[in-house]
Design an enzyme around this catalytic site. Structure first.
Site, PDB file in Angstrom:
ATOM      1  N   ASP A 253      57.246  38.163  29.976  1.00 20.36           N
ATOM      2  CA  ASP A 253      56.746  39.544  29.941  1.00 20.36           C
ATOM      3  C   ASP A 253      56.969  40.284  28.619  1.00 20.36           C
ATOM      4  O   ASP A 253      58.060  40.206  28.036  1.00 20.36           O
ATOM      5  CB  ASP A 253      57.469  40.424  30.979  1.00 20.36           C
ATOM      6  CG  ASP A 253      57.559  39.808  32.336  1.00 20.36           C
ATOM      7  OD1 ASP A 253      57.014  38.724  32.554  1.00 20.36           O
ATOM      8  OD2 ASP A 253      58.211  40.434  33.195  1.00 20.36           O
TER       9      ASP A 253
ATOM     10  N   GLU B 207      56.113  43.577  40.906  1.00 24.31           N
ATOM     11  CA  GLU B 207      56.918  43.477  39.684  1.00 24.31           C
ATOM     12  C   GLU B 207      56.309  44.378  38.608  1.00 24.31           C
ATOM     13  O   GLU B 207      55.150  44.775  38.683  1.00 24.31           O
ATOM     14  CB  GLU B 207      56.930  42.028  39.163  1.00 24.31           C
ATOM     15  CG  GLU B 207      57.550  41.031  40.120  1.00 24.31           C
ATOM     16  CD  GLU B 207      57.652  39.621  39.548  1.00 24.31           C
ATOM     17  OE1 GLU B 207      58.632  38.950  39.857  1.00 24.31           O
ATOM     18  OE2 GLU B 207      56.753  39.185  38.810  1.00 24.31           O
TER      19      GLU B 207
HETATM   20  C1  FRU Z   1      57.802  39.114  35.844  1.00 25.03           C
HETATM   21  C2  FRU Z   1      59.292  38.888  35.957  1.00 25.03           C
HETATM   22  C3  FRU Z   1      59.994  40.198  36.140  1.00 25.03           C
HETATM   23  C4  FRU Z   1      61.374  39.888  35.651  1.00 25.03           C
HETATM   24  C5  FRU Z   1      61.111  38.933  34.520  1.00 25.03           C
HETATM   25  C6  FRU Z   1      62.150  37.856  34.386  1.00 25.03           C
HETATM   26  O1  FRU Z   1      57.134  38.115  35.157  1.00 25.03           O
HETATM   27  O2  FRU Z   1      59.559  37.998  37.014  1.00 25.03           O
HETATM   28  O3  FRU Z   1      59.951  40.703  37.450  1.00 25.03           O
HETATM   29  O4  FRU Z   1      62.046  41.026  35.218  1.00 25.03           O
HETATM   30  O5  FRU Z   1      59.853  38.343  34.769  1.00 25.03           O
HETATM   31  O6  FRU Z   1      61.938  37.122  33.213  1.00 25.03           O
END
Ligand code: FRU
Length: 478
Positions: free
Chosen positions: A3, A179
């Site tokens: 992300d 998320e």
């Molecule tokens: C989304 C996610 C988030 C988390 C991060 C962990 O892609 O799963 O929810 O904070 O990636 O790397």
């Protein structure tokens, strides 16, 4: 990496992009915040890791960053450019929200001694996105109670003390988890008053499998988000655009700029990467976004690439071709500096809305015959497709071959038009249809590079015009 995190623009016009980063592997795990900066959103400089986990059992998960101009936090008694990062600390048993602050403009951070600032005795509570809400003079946080399919909204005067003010729950597509929420004030075409856009990334459980982002145009009064209607809308009709975020610091009545992660959790850890390269995954193009009211679907998020002028290669040949009726054009772009291309294909002079035919474009490997194909079917389908199935470098049951979306003509005075623009960059294709009313991000992994573009408008009615413009793009590494 995965992300994008903490995106903000500073007072000097530098864009800061942090990202979920594992410095010790090419799969997710051991998450830190990597950091890159750019003046033009295309040439990036990788900076030092910005945020490190506090101990061996913790990861720094996704979150956001703000510039605390008025020192509401008290971290910045002597400056107006202090940066506060708000993120999730993930441990095997808990997810809590924490702060780190930077007195050097976002390059190095210190953890706040009062962390965590927000906890819910939960292991599924993450990805805080914080914005400043000027009318109520307070900070607002959207954060996901991931497996409860709920967003919590919290407010704070100082980024340290947070009060729960509302929930947004079970809207749109449920998926299995919510998320990476984003809340941003955004321009609405033809209207003086800006609106708000709420995005929620869902994973797993997207309609095409795995992860995707949905969005809700609406209103926000400082505590409660109210969507315009009950519709579920998806920001991308491909499978490889996730967890996108908007830059903090762009005025609310403007177009907003976003960047997303170009992968899907169904296969992100498995796609090929060269052993010599030592990295996996990348970000999307920077996109300019605004809202528009379309007669057929109502409020729509329109997204186009941020101006590519910093990377449009003026020395490499620029192709402007008009193909009338039967014809195709072959372009070799292997000599381009970066191997990336921007293309624009317009179909104009469509005499009636009922005319049939197709116009295709194919990115082809002259060596292996592998290809990625896309194109438009006129009436009665009025649909656009992308097919990445004829590439041989990666095979996986969830690496879906084909995507499509419906996209009716736009009518001008006496005829109809249809247009697509996009960028292909070695293993990513991003397309933007009809000025960005729909868009798709598709990754692909050919064994041999795709070095030729073939445009085929052979079976279109003779009166219909197809024109194509193609530009080489310079490397993005500054
Ligand atoms: C989304 C996610 C988030 C988390 C991060 C962990 O892609 O799963 O929810 O904070 O990636 O790397």
């Amino acid at each position: 990496m995965n992300d994008p995190n903490g995106m903000f623009i500073d007072a000097h016009g530098t864009y800061h992009l942090y990202y979920q980063y594992n410095p010790t592997g090419i799969v997710a795990g051991n998450q830190h915040w990597g950091h890159a900066t750019s003046k033009d959103l295309y040439h990036w400089v990788n900076q030092q890791i910005a945020i490190f986990p506090p101990d061996a059992h913790s990861n720094i998960y996704s979150g956001s960053a703000v510039v605390d101009v008025d020192n509401t936090s008290g971290f910045f008694p002597h400056q107006n450019n202090g940066v506060v990062a708000v993120y999730t600390i993930n441990t095997p048993t808990s997810q809590t929200q924490a702060l780190s602050y930077s007195i050097d403009g976002g390059y190095t951070f210190r953890p706040y001694s009062g962390n965590p600032v927000l906890s819910d005795n939960s292991s599924q509570f993450r990805d805080p996105k914080v914005i400043w809400h000027a009318p109520t003079q307070q900070w607002v946080m959207a954060v996901a109670y991931a497996q409860a399919l709920t967003l919590g909204f919290f407010t704070s005067p100082n980024l340290k003390d947070w009060e729960h003010v509302s929930n947004f729950s079970h809207h749109g597509l449920p998926g299995d988890q919510y998320e990476c929420p984003n809340l941003v004030e955004i321009r609405m075409e033809g209207q003086k008053e800006p609106m708000y856009l709420l995005t929620i990334s869902i994973n797993p459980g997207a309609p095409l499998g795995g992860s995707i982002t949905q969005y809700f145009p609406g209103f926000f009064n400082g505590t409660v988000f109210t969507p315009v209607d009950g519709a579920a809308r998806i920001s991308d009709f491909g499978k490889d655009n996730y967890a996108g975020q908007f830059f903090y610091g762009i005025p609310g009545d403007r177009d907003q700029i976003s960047i997303a992660w170009t992968s899907n959790w169904q296969y992100s850890q498995l796609v090929p990467t060269g052993p010599s390269e030592g990295w996996r995954s990348s970000m999307s193009l920077p996109r300019v976004n605004y809202l528009k009211n379309l007669s057929r679907v109502g409020y729509d998020l329109v997204s186009v690439p941020y101006s590519l002028s910093p990377v449009i290669n003026t020395t490499s040949s620029l192709v402007q071709k008009t193909i009338v009726g039967n014809g195709s054009v072959r372009l070799d772009y292997s000599s381009g500096a970066s191997g990336a291309l921007y293309f624009q294909i317009n179909i104009t002079d469509i005499p009636t809305a009922n005319i049939s035919g197709t116009a295709n474009f194919t990115f082809l490997s002259s060596r292996s015959g592998e290809s990625v194909r896309a194109g438009y079917f006129l009436a009665p389908d009025s649909a656009f497709f992308i097919d990445r199935g004829n590439t041989r470098g990666f095979d996986n049951p969830f690496f879906t071959d084909k995507f499509s979306t419906s996209c009716p003509y736009n009518s001008s005075a006496s005829s109809y038009t249809w247009r697509v623009e996009g960028v292909i960059d070695r293993s990513i294709l991003e397309v933007f249809i009809d000025g960005g009313e729909s868009s798709a991000t598709v990754t692909f992994f050919p064994e041999q590079e795709l070095d030729t573009l073939v445009i085929n408008a052979g079976d279109l009615n003779p009166g219909v015009t197809v024109s194509a413009a193609v530009h080489g793009l310079d490397s993005a590494w500054a």
